[in-house]
Design a protein around this motif. Structure first.
Motif, PDB file in Angstrom:
ATOM      1  N   VAL A 104       0.856  -1.180   0.000  1.00 27.11           N
ATOM      2  CA  VAL A 104       0.000   0.000   0.000  1.00 27.11           C
ATOM      3  C   VAL A 104       0.895   1.235   0.000  1.00 27.11           C
ATOM      4  O   VAL A 104       1.931   1.267   0.647  1.00 27.11           O
ATOM      5  CB  VAL A 104      -0.947  -0.011   1.222  1.00 27.11           C
ATOM      6  N   GLN A 105       0.488   2.235  -0.772  1.00 29.87           N
ATOM      7  CA  GLN A 105       1.232   3.500  -0.822  1.00 29.87           C
ATOM      8  C   GLN A 105       0.475   4.543  -0.005  1.00 29.87           C
ATOM      9  O   GLN A 105      -0.750   4.618  -0.071  1.00 29.87           O
ATOM     10  CB  GLN A 105       1.363   3.997  -2.268  1.00 29.87           C
ATOM     11  N   LEU A 106       1.233   5.329   0.746  1.00 31.31           N
ATOM     12  CA  LEU A 106       0.647   6.327   1.622  1.00 31.31           C
ATOM     13  C   LEU A 106       1.175   7.707   1.273  1.00 31.31           C
ATOM     14  O   LEU A 106       2.388   7.883   1.080  1.00 31.31           O
ATOM     15  CB  LEU A 106       0.967   6.009   3.084  1.00 31.31           C
ATOM     16  N   GLN A 107       0.281   8.666   1.226  1.00 28.70           N
ATOM     17  CA  GLN A 107       0.661  10.050   0.912  1.00 28.70           C
ATOM     18  C   GLN A 107       0.069  10.951   1.983  1.00 28.70           C
ATOM     19  O   GLN A 107      -1.146  11.137   2.045  1.00 28.70           O
ATOM     20  CB  GLN A 107       0.130  10.439  -0.464  1.00 28.70           C
ATOM     21  N   ALA A 108       0.940  11.518   2.806  1.00 27.10           N
ATOM     22  CA  ALA A 108       0.505  12.406   3.878  1.00 27.10           C
ATOM     23  C   ALA A 108       0.602  13.852   3.430  1.00 27.10           C
ATOM     24  O   ALA A 108       1.511  14.226   2.678  1.00 27.10           O
ATOM     25  CB  ALA A 108       1.345  12.187   5.120  1.00 27.10           C
ATOM     26  N   CYS A 109      -0.332  14.658   3.917  1.00 26.92           N
ATOM     27  CA  CYS A 109      -0.310  16.082   3.613  1.00 26.92           C
ATOM     28  C   CYS A 109      -1.040  16.831   4.717  1.00 26.92           C
ATOM     29  O   CYS A 109      -1.652  16.221   5.593  1.00 26.92           O
ATOM     30  CB  CYS A 109      -0.933  16.365   2.258  1.00 26.92           C
ATOM     31  N   GLY A 110      -0.968  18.146   4.662  1.00 26.53           N
ATOM     32  CA  GLY A 110      -1.684  18.973   5.620  1.00 26.53           C
ATOM     33  C   GLY A 110      -0.803  19.673   6.627  1.00 26.53           C
ATOM     34  O   GLY A 110      -1.288  20.467   7.428  1.00 26.53           O
ATOM     35  N   GLY A 111       0.480  19.380   6.604  1.00 26.39           N
ATOM     36  CA  GLY A 111       1.379  20.045   7.519  1.00 26.39           C
ATOM     37  C   GLY A 111       1.559  21.506   7.164  1.00 26.39           C
ATOM     38  O   GLY A 111       1.117  21.967   6.118  1.00 26.39           O
ATOM     39  N   SER A 155      -4.780  25.102  15.150  1.00 22.70           N
ATOM     40  CA  SER A 155      -5.179  23.758  14.729  1.00 22.70           C
ATOM     41  C   SER A 155      -4.681  23.457  13.319  1.00 22.70           C
ATOM     42  O   SER A 155      -4.485  24.361  12.509  1.00 22.70           O
ATOM     43  CB  SER A 155      -6.707  23.624  14.737  1.00 22.70           C
ATOM     44  N   LEU A 156      -4.488  22.173  13.068  1.00 16.45           N
ATOM     45  CA  LEU A 156      -4.177  21.668  11.738  1.00 16.45           C
ATOM     46  C   LEU A 156      -4.852  20.314  11.582  1.00 16.45           C
ATOM     47  O   LEU A 156      -5.057  19.607  12.573  1.00 16.45           O
ATOM     48  CB  LEU A 156      -2.666  21.493  11.539  1.00 16.45           C
ATOM     49  N   ARG A 157      -5.148  19.949  10.346  1.00 19.98           N
ATOM     50  CA  ARG A 157      -5.650  18.617  10.074  1.00 19.98           C
ATOM     51  C   ARG A 157      -4.756  17.949   9.048  1.00 19.98           C
ATOM     52  O   ARG A 157      -4.594  18.442   7.920  1.00 19.98           O
ATOM     53  CB  ARG A 157      -7.085  18.624   9.559  1.00 19.98           C
ATOM     54  N   LEU A 158      -4.169  16.850   9.445  1.00 23.19           N
ATOM     55  CA  LEU A 158      -3.342  16.061   8.542  1.00 23.19           C
ATOM     56  C   LEU A 158      -4.210  15.000   7.867  1.00 23.19           C
ATOM     57  O   LEU A 158      -5.135  14.462   8.480  1.00 23.19           O
ATOM     58  CB  LEU A 158      -2.203  15.383   9.301  1.00 23.19           C
ATOM     59  N   SER A 159      -3.871  14.720   6.638  1.00 18.22           N
ATOM     60  CA  SER A 159      -4.555  13.666   5.886  1.00 18.22           C
ATOM     61  C   SER A 159      -3.530  12.688   5.356  1.00 18.22           C
ATOM     62  O   SER A 159      -2.392  13.063   5.067  1.00 18.22           O
ATOM     63  CB  SER A 159      -5.335  14.255   4.705  1.00 18.22           C
ATOM     64  N   CYS A 160      -3.942  11.459   5.240  1.00 19.66           N
ATOM     65  CA  CYS A 160      -3.077  10.427   4.687  1.00 19.66           C
ATOM     66  C   CYS A 160      -3.920   9.572   3.744  1.00 19.66           C
ATOM     67  O   CYS A 160      -4.808   8.838   4.194  1.00 19.66           O
ATOM     68  CB  CYS A 160      -2.470   9.576   5.787  1.00 19.66           C
ATOM     69  N   ALA A 161      -3.644   9.690   2.465  1.00 14.56           N
ATOM     70  CA  ALA A 161      -4.388   8.940   1.461  1.00 14.56           C
ATOM     71  C   ALA A 161      -3.651   7.645   1.134  1.00 14.56           C
ATOM     72  O   ALA A 161      -2.436   7.649   0.910  1.00 14.56           O
ATOM     73  CB  ALA A 161      -4.560   9.784   0.201  1.00 14.56           C
ATOM     74  N   ALA A 162      -4.387   6.561   1.106  1.00 13.13           N
ATOM     75  CA  ALA A 162      -3.805   5.242   0.845  1.00 13.13           C
ATOM     76  C   ALA A 162      -4.255   4.722  -0.512  1.00 13.13           C
ATOM     77  O   ALA A 162      -5.385   4.950  -0.935  1.00 13.13           O
ATOM     78  CB  ALA A 162      -4.208   4.263   1.929  1.00 13.13           C
ATOM     79  N   THR A 195      -8.743   7.247   3.313  1.00 15.36           N
ATOM     80  CA  THR A 195      -7.986   8.314   3.955  1.00 15.36           C
ATOM     81  C   THR A 195      -8.121   8.236   5.470  1.00 15.36           C
ATOM     82  O   THR A 195      -9.204   7.933   5.986  1.00 15.36           O
ATOM     83  CB  THR A 195      -8.459   9.686   3.456  1.00 15.36           C
ATOM     84  N   VAL A 196      -7.012   8.502   6.146  1.00 17.75           N
ATOM     85  CA  VAL A 196      -7.021   8.644   7.592  1.00 17.75           C
ATOM     86  C   VAL A 196      -6.631  10.079   7.918  1.00 17.75           C
ATOM     87  O   VAL A 196      -5.824  10.695   7.208  1.00 17.75           O
ATOM     88  CB  VAL A 196      -6.065   7.632   8.258  1.00 17.75           C
ATOM     89  N   TYR A 197      -7.235  10.609   8.967  1.00 22.24           N
ATOM     90  CA  TYR A 197      -7.021  11.998   9.336  1.00 22.24           C
ATOM     91  C   TYR A 197      -6.465  12.098  10.752  1.00 22.24           C
ATOM     92  O   TYR A 197      -6.678  11.224  11.590  1.00 22.24           O
ATOM     93  CB  TYR A 197      -8.351  12.769   9.286  1.00 22.24           C
TER      94      TYR A 197
END
Length: 125
Positions: free
Chosen positions: A1-8, A16-23, A77-79
């Motif tokens: 599985v490939q993971l791409q994190a963003c939102g930093g 506040s910030l919300r990070l996302s990780c798309a799989a 996606t996980v947040y």
């Protein structure tokens, strides 16, 4: 599985910030997901984890009550919602996927076989 994190990004203390990780690549719903972070000069540490079903969630004591992990299987996606940020939260944040048999929220990085590239969170005081 490939993971791409963003939102930093950069935020002031208390913000506040919300990070996302798309799989992608495999069945996302079969994987427990976790967030880890590594601050400059420090070892990687556990932040939060969610089981594949979403029924089990775990947080590090340092973020409990401020951070919320969630997952959307329809979006693969996980947040990580991060509120009341502190300067100590400054780190590169990594998402990870674990294909274990049990419906658990894994706290140990060694349980995770797949890692994203990391996204930098900087909290200014």
């Amino acid at each position: 599985v490939q993971l791409q994190a963003c939102g930093g990004g950069m935020v002031q203390a208390g913000g506040s910030l919300r990070l996302s990780c798309a799989a992608s690549g495999r069945t996302f719903s079969r994987y427990a997901m976790g967030w880890f972070r590594q601050a400059p000069g420090k070892e990687r540490e556990f932040v939060a984890a969610i089981s594949w079903s979403g029924n089990s969630i775990s947080y590090a004591d340092s973020v409990k009550g401020r951070f919320t992990i969630s997952r959307d299987s329809a979006k693969n996606t996980v947040y990580l919602q991060m509120n009341s940020l502190k300067s100590d939260d400054t780190a590169v944040y990594y998402c990870a996927a674990a294909g274990g048999i049990g419906d658990r929220a894994y706290r140990n990085g060694y349980d995770y076989g797949y890692w994203g590239q990391g996204t930098l969170v900087t909290v200014s005081s």
